[in-house]
Design a protein around this motif. Structure first.
Motif, short mmCIF file in Angstrom:
data_model
loop_
_atom_site.label_atom_id
_atom_site.label_comp_id
_atom_site.label_asym_id
_atom_site.label_seq_id
_atom_site.Cartn_x
_atom_site.Cartn_y
_atom_site.Cartn_z
N ARG A 128 -70.07 -58.74 12.72
CA ARG A 128 -68.75 -58.66 13.35
C ARG A 128 -68.31 -57.21 13.52
NH1 ARG A 128 -63.34 -61.27 10.71
NH2 ARG A 128 -63.16 -59.20 9.75
N THR A 129 -68.55 -56.39 12.52
CA THR A 129 -68.16 -54.97 12.60
C THR A 129 -69.02 -54.24 13.62
OG1 THR A 129 -67.54 -55.06 10.26
CG2 THR A 129 -67.70 -52.89 11.28
N ARG A 130 -70.33 -54.50 13.60
CA ARG A 130 -71.21 -53.84 14.57
C ARG A 130 -70.81 -54.19 16.00
NH1 ARG A 130 -75.54 -55.51 11.12
NH2 ARG A 130 -76.12 -57.09 12.67
N ALA A 131 -70.41 -55.43 16.22
CA ALA A 131 -70.04 -55.86 17.57
C ALA A 131 -68.79 -55.15 18.07
CB ALA A 131 -69.83 -57.37 17.59
N ALA A 132 -67.97 -54.64 17.17
CA ALA A 132 -66.74 -53.95 17.57
C ALA A 132 -66.97 -52.50 17.97
CB ALA A 132 -65.72 -54.00 16.44
N VAL A 133 -68.16 -51.97 17.70
CA VAL A 133 -68.48 -50.59 18.09
C VAL A 133 -68.83 -50.58 19.58
CG1 VAL A 133 -70.01 -48.63 17.71
CG2 VAL A 133 -69.32 -50.06 15.78
N PRO A 134 -68.09 -49.84 20.40
CA PRO A 134 -68.35 -49.84 21.85
C PRO A 134 -69.78 -49.41 22.17
CG PRO A 134 -66.24 -48.79 21.37
CD PRO A 134 -66.93 -48.99 20.05
N GLY B 191 -61.10 -51.60 10.52
CA GLY B 191 -61.44 -51.81 11.92
C GLY B 191 -62.25 -50.68 12.51
N VAL B 192 -62.43 -50.75 13.82
CA VAL B 192 -63.14 -49.73 14.60
C VAL B 192 -62.15 -49.15 15.59
CG1 VAL B 192 -65.05 -49.26 16.18
CG2 VAL B 192 -65.33 -50.96 14.34
N PHE B 193 -61.96 -47.83 15.54
CA PHE B 193 -60.95 -47.18 16.36
C PHE B 193 -61.53 -45.94 17.02
CE2 PHE B 193 -59.11 -48.93 12.46
CZ PHE B 193 -58.29 -49.92 12.99
N THR B 194 -61.12 -45.66 18.24
CA THR B 194 -61.59 -44.47 18.92
C THR B 194 -60.92 -43.22 18.36
OG1 THR B 194 -59.96 -44.89 20.66
CG2 THR B 194 -62.22 -45.63 21.07
N LEU B 195 -61.58 -42.08 18.56
CA LEU B 195 -61.09 -40.77 18.14
C LEU B 195 -61.02 -39.88 19.38
CD1 LEU B 195 -63.30 -40.30 14.94
CD2 LEU B 195 -60.91 -41.03 15.01
N THR B 196 -59.82 -39.58 19.84
CA THR B 196 -59.69 -38.85 21.10
C THR B 196 -58.85 -37.59 21.01
OG1 THR B 196 -57.75 -40.20 21.70
CG2 THR B 196 -59.91 -40.97 22.47
N ASP B 197 -58.07 -37.41 19.93
CA ASP B 197 -57.08 -36.33 19.91
C ASP B 197 -56.99 -35.72 18.52
OD1 ASP B 197 -55.86 -36.91 22.68
OD2 ASP B 197 -55.74 -38.84 21.66
N ALA B 198 -56.74 -34.41 18.50
CA ALA B 198 -56.64 -33.67 17.24
C ALA B 198 -55.44 -32.73 17.30
CB ALA B 198 -57.93 -32.90 16.97
N ARG C 112 -69.41 -38.10 23.75
CA ARG C 112 -70.17 -39.13 23.04
C ARG C 112 -69.28 -40.28 22.59
NH1 ARG C 112 -75.09 -36.22 19.75
NH2 ARG C 112 -75.55 -34.62 21.31
N HIS C 113 -68.02 -40.26 23.00
CA HIS C 113 -67.07 -41.36 22.75
C HIS C 113 -67.04 -41.74 21.26
CE1 HIS C 113 -66.94 -41.60 27.07
NE2 HIS C 113 -68.24 -41.84 27.13
N PRO C 114 -66.63 -40.81 20.41
CA PRO C 114 -66.67 -41.08 18.97
C PRO C 114 -65.67 -42.15 18.53
CG PRO C 114 -65.51 -39.02 19.41
CD PRO C 114 -66.12 -39.46 20.71
N VAL C 115 -66.06 -42.87 17.51
CA VAL C 115 -65.20 -43.87 16.88
C VAL C 115 -65.21 -43.66 15.38
CG1 VAL C 115 -65.54 -45.62 18.67
CG2 VAL C 115 -67.07 -45.57 16.68
N VAL C 116 -64.21 -44.20 14.70
CA VAL C 116 -64.23 -44.30 13.25
C VAL C 116 -64.34 -45.78 12.90
CG1 VAL C 116 -61.70 -44.30 13.07
CG2 VAL C 116 -63.09 -43.68 11.08
N VAL C 117 -65.25 -46.07 11.98
CA VAL C 117 -65.45 -47.43 11.47
C VAL C 117 -64.99 -47.39 10.02
CG1 VAL C 117 -67.11 -49.29 11.08
CG2 VAL C 117 -67.45 -47.67 12.97
N MET C 118 -63.93 -48.11 9.67
CA MET C 118 -63.32 -47.90 8.37
C MET C 118 -62.92 -49.20 7.69
SD MET C 118 -59.91 -46.03 9.93
CE MET C 118 -58.87 -46.06 8.47
N GLY C 119 -63.07 -49.21 6.38
CA GLY C 119 -62.70 -50.37 5.58
C GLY C 119 -63.44 -50.35 4.27
#
Length: 252
Positions: free
Chosen positions: A66-72, A133-140, A238-245
């Motif tokens: 389920r978690t892997r499927a949420a990674v774009p 969840g899995v969330f995108t990282l776009t801004d700092a 590279r469209h980074p995401v954070v996978v957290m939990g």
């Protein structure tokens, strides 16, 4: 909060973070890319860790279907934050890069803190749990100058963290450098933007930020040097995401 074109008074911004904590949730926002920084350090992978041509592609370790499927599918970078337990404020962070051989670790396992009461599948503001969840990282952004990230960087006096943490530690400097986690926020804006698409009751302001030596309200915190290195490695192309939990939740 402060959006890119309209600044609110500093005291209001600081109070907002103290009241809202560092947010939570389960939805992944659409990625918007930013221009590269000319002084960005490239991520290098250990050649010895490359899979043989006949080996199956490597999956992100510790993640269930389920978690892997949420990674774009387009994501080529994943920051995996693994909590020690559902109710624990301690976690580890590893950056992974997707290569032709599959996902490969691009760095060491780093110690981190998450929210005081652990993790939540359905965060609400003030519950003192970090979102799963899995969330995108776009801004700092941050109080101090851009450390060399390729992500759009908002330097602002709004990145203040007055007071003390849950263990009496000073919060000074916690927001010197931050990466917004796209939970209940509008991507492509400053981390200080207060827009909450799911409503204010669902929290917000979930960031990767500088560790202050104790649990957070909902964010994930890393040692300053570790966070700056990670910020330099993140590449919007590279469209980074954070996978957290917590580990058990990520294994689902």
């Amino acid at each position: 909060m402060i959006n890119p074109v309209h600044r609110v008074p500093l005291a209001i911004a600081a109070a907002s973070f103290l009241l809202a904590g560092c947010g939570a949730g389960t939805q992944t926002d659409r990625l918007s890319t930013g221009g590269p920084s000319p002084h960005q350090d490239a991520v290098t992978l250990d050649p010895a860790s490359a899979a043989s041509p006949d080996a199956p592609p490597r999956e992100l370790p510790g993640l269930g279907p389920r978690t892997r499927a949420a990674v774009p599918a387009r994501s080529r970078q994943a920051v995996v934050v693994t909590g020690r337990g559902k109710d624990s404020p301690q976690s580890t962070v590893v950056l992974y890069e997707r290569t032709v051989a599959g996902w490969q670790a691009a760095g060491l396992s780093l110690p981190a803190h998450n929210a005081l009461k652990g993790w939540s599948d359905h965060h609400h503001g003030g519950d003192l749990r970090s979102p799963i969840g899995v969330f995108t990282l776009t801004d700092a952004g941050g109080l101090r100058p851009d450390p060399g990230t390729r992500l759009p960087y908002d330097r602002s006096q709004g990145f203040v963290s007055p007071g003390t943490g849950f263990e009496g530690e000073s919060l000074s400097g916690s927001f010197d450098y931050v990466v917004a986690i796209n939970y209940n926020r509008r991507s492509g804006t400053s981390p200080l933007d207060w827009t909450r698409p799911m409503g204010a009751d669902r929290g917000g302001g979930i960031w990767l930020h500088v560790d202050h030596g104790g649990p957070t309200h909902g964010c994930v915190s890393l040692r300053e040097d570790d966070l700056k290195h990670l910020m330099r490695a993140l590449d919007p192309g590279r469209h980074p995401v954070v996978v957290m939990g917590d580990a058990a939740s990520l294994a689902r």
